[in-house]
Design a protein around this motif. Sequence first.
Motif, PDB file in Angstrom:
ATOM      1  N   ASN A   4       0.823  -1.207   0.000  1.00 49.70           N
ATOM      2  CA  ASN A   4       0.000   0.000   0.000  1.00 49.70           C
ATOM      3  C   ASN A   4       0.862   1.265   0.000  1.00 49.70           C
ATOM      4  N   LYS A   5       1.987   1.223   0.694  1.00 44.78           N
ATOM      5  CA  LYS A   5       2.914   2.360   0.677  1.00 44.78           C
ATOM      6  C   LYS A   5       3.440   2.595  -0.731  1.00 44.78           C
ATOM      7  N   GLU A   6       3.770   1.507  -1.422  1.00 44.32           N
ATOM      8  CA  GLU A   6       4.271   1.637  -2.789  1.00 44.32           C
ATOM      9  C   GLU A   6       3.191   2.179  -3.720  1.00 44.32           C
ATOM     10  N   VAL A   7       1.941   1.758  -3.522  1.00 43.34           N
ATOM     11  CA  VAL A   7       0.840   2.278  -4.335  1.00 43.34           C
ATOM     12  C   VAL A   7       0.696   3.775  -4.108  1.00 43.34           C
ATOM     13  N   ARG A   8       0.792   4.218  -2.861  1.00 51.03           N
ATOM     14  CA  ARG A   8       0.698   5.656  -2.565  1.00 51.03           C
ATOM     15  C   ARG A   8       1.853   6.415  -3.208  1.00 51.03           C
ATOM     16  N   LEU A   9       3.053   5.821  -3.180  1.00 55.75           N
ATOM     17  CA  LEU A   9       4.188   6.465  -3.835  1.00 55.75           C
ATOM     18  C   LEU A   9       3.943   6.590  -5.336  1.00 55.75           C
ATOM     19  N   CYS A  10       3.377   5.546  -5.942  1.00 54.64           N
ATOM     20  CA  CYS A  10       3.056   5.593  -7.370  1.00 54.64           C
ATOM     21  C   CYS A  10       2.053   6.712  -7.654  1.00 54.64           C
ATOM     22  N   ASP A  11       1.045   6.840  -6.800  1.00 52.56           N
ATOM     23  CA  ASP A  11       0.052   7.904  -6.965  1.00 52.56           C
ATOM     24  C   ASP A  11       0.704   9.283  -6.865  1.00 52.56           C
ATOM     25  N   ASP A  12       1.581   9.444  -5.888  1.00 50.06           N
ATOM     26  CA  ASP A  12       2.262  10.730  -5.717  1.00 50.06           C
ATOM     27  C   ASP A  12       3.145  11.053  -6.913  1.00 50.06           C
ATOM     28  N   ILE A  13       3.844  10.052  -7.415  1.00 49.23           N
ATOM     29  CA  ILE A  13       4.706  10.254  -8.586  1.00 49.23           C
ATOM     30  C   ILE A  13       3.858  10.665  -9.781  1.00 49.23           C
ATOM     31  N   ALA A  14       2.751   9.965  -9.998  1.00 46.62           N
ATOM     32  CA  ALA A  14       1.887  10.272 -11.140  1.00 46.62           C
ATOM     33  C   ALA A  14       1.302  11.673 -11.028  1.00 46.62           C
ATOM     34  N   GLU A  15       0.874  12.038  -9.828  1.00 45.94           N
ATOM     35  CA  GLU A  15       0.289  13.362  -9.631  1.00 45.94           C
ATOM     36  C   GLU A  15       1.319  14.459  -9.884  1.00 45.94           C
ATOM     37  N   ARG A  16       2.511  14.296  -9.322  1.00 48.64           N
ATOM     38  CA  ARG A  16       3.532  15.308  -9.489  1.00 48.64           C
ATOM     39  C   ARG A  16       4.037  15.354 -10.926  1.00 48.64           C
ATOM     40  N   SER A  17       4.096  14.216 -11.603  1.00 47.31           N
ATOM     41  CA  SER A  17       4.571  14.228 -12.985  1.00 47.31           C
ATOM     42  C   SER A  17       3.590  14.967 -13.888  1.00 47.31           C
ATOM     43  N   LYS A  18       2.292  14.895 -13.581  1.00 49.94           N
ATOM     44  CA  LYS A  18       1.308  15.661 -14.353  1.00 49.94           C
ATOM     45  C   LYS A  18       1.531  17.155 -14.146  1.00 49.94           C
ATOM     46  N   VAL A  19       1.773  17.549 -12.914  1.00 45.59           N
ATOM     47  CA  VAL A  19       2.023  18.964 -12.613  1.00 45.59           C
ATOM     48  C   VAL A  19       3.295  19.418 -13.318  1.00 45.59           C
ATOM     49  N   MET A  20       4.325  18.589 -13.254  1.00 50.56           N
ATOM     50  CA  MET A  20       5.584  18.935 -13.903  1.00 50.56           C
ATOM     51  C   MET A  20       5.396  19.043 -15.412  1.00 50.56           C
ATOM     52  N   GLU A  21       4.611  18.145 -15.969  1.00 48.55           N
ATOM     53  CA  GLU A  21       4.356  18.165 -17.405  1.00 48.55           C
ATOM     54  C   GLU A  21       3.645  19.464 -17.790  1.00 48.55           C
ATOM     55  N   GLN A  22       2.665  19.870 -17.004  1.00 47.41           N
ATOM     56  CA  GLN A  22       1.960  21.127 -17.260  1.00 47.41           C
ATOM     57  C   GLN A  22       2.912  22.315 -17.144  1.00 47.41           C
TER      58      GLN A  22
END
Length: 148
Positions: A106-124
């Motif tokens: 579950n910790k790894e899933v949360r890390l994946c979610d955080d990475i995906a969220e931040r990568s979208k912001v970075m992409e924008q």
Amino acid sequence: CYRLGAFDKPNEKQKTREYNRLHYLLREDLMKVDKYSQEAELLGKNHIDTSEQLFSYKESLKGQIKTLTDDRTHLRKIARTKMSDDELSKVKEQISTVSDKIRELNKEVRLCDDIAERSKVMEQNLETIRAEEEKQQRKEQKRNDKSR
């Protein structure tokens, strides 16, 4: 580095970081650094380079969690049956082990979610930067054309 807790002070053996002893501004920064390093470690350990690989890895984690949850449910049903104390303690130990594995996944899933969220912001942000650079280049071209 000493103030952030990255290095131990001379003659001081510090096994874990104690966030409470740090100044509140440093504490927040250090927690962010720890989070980013965990995310980088996850990406490097699993050779994840693209968002597709990230989401594929996340889905595999969710599948593992579901399987382990089913196993834990089965073990809990077994634990409710009549059995000797030794057998019950073994089953409870297995339940604890499975729960620990689920917690880590579950910790790894949360890390994946955080990475995906931040990568979208970075992409924008990168798109915004590119648009501003193109706008600046067009302005410079207009100035050069006018001066000729």
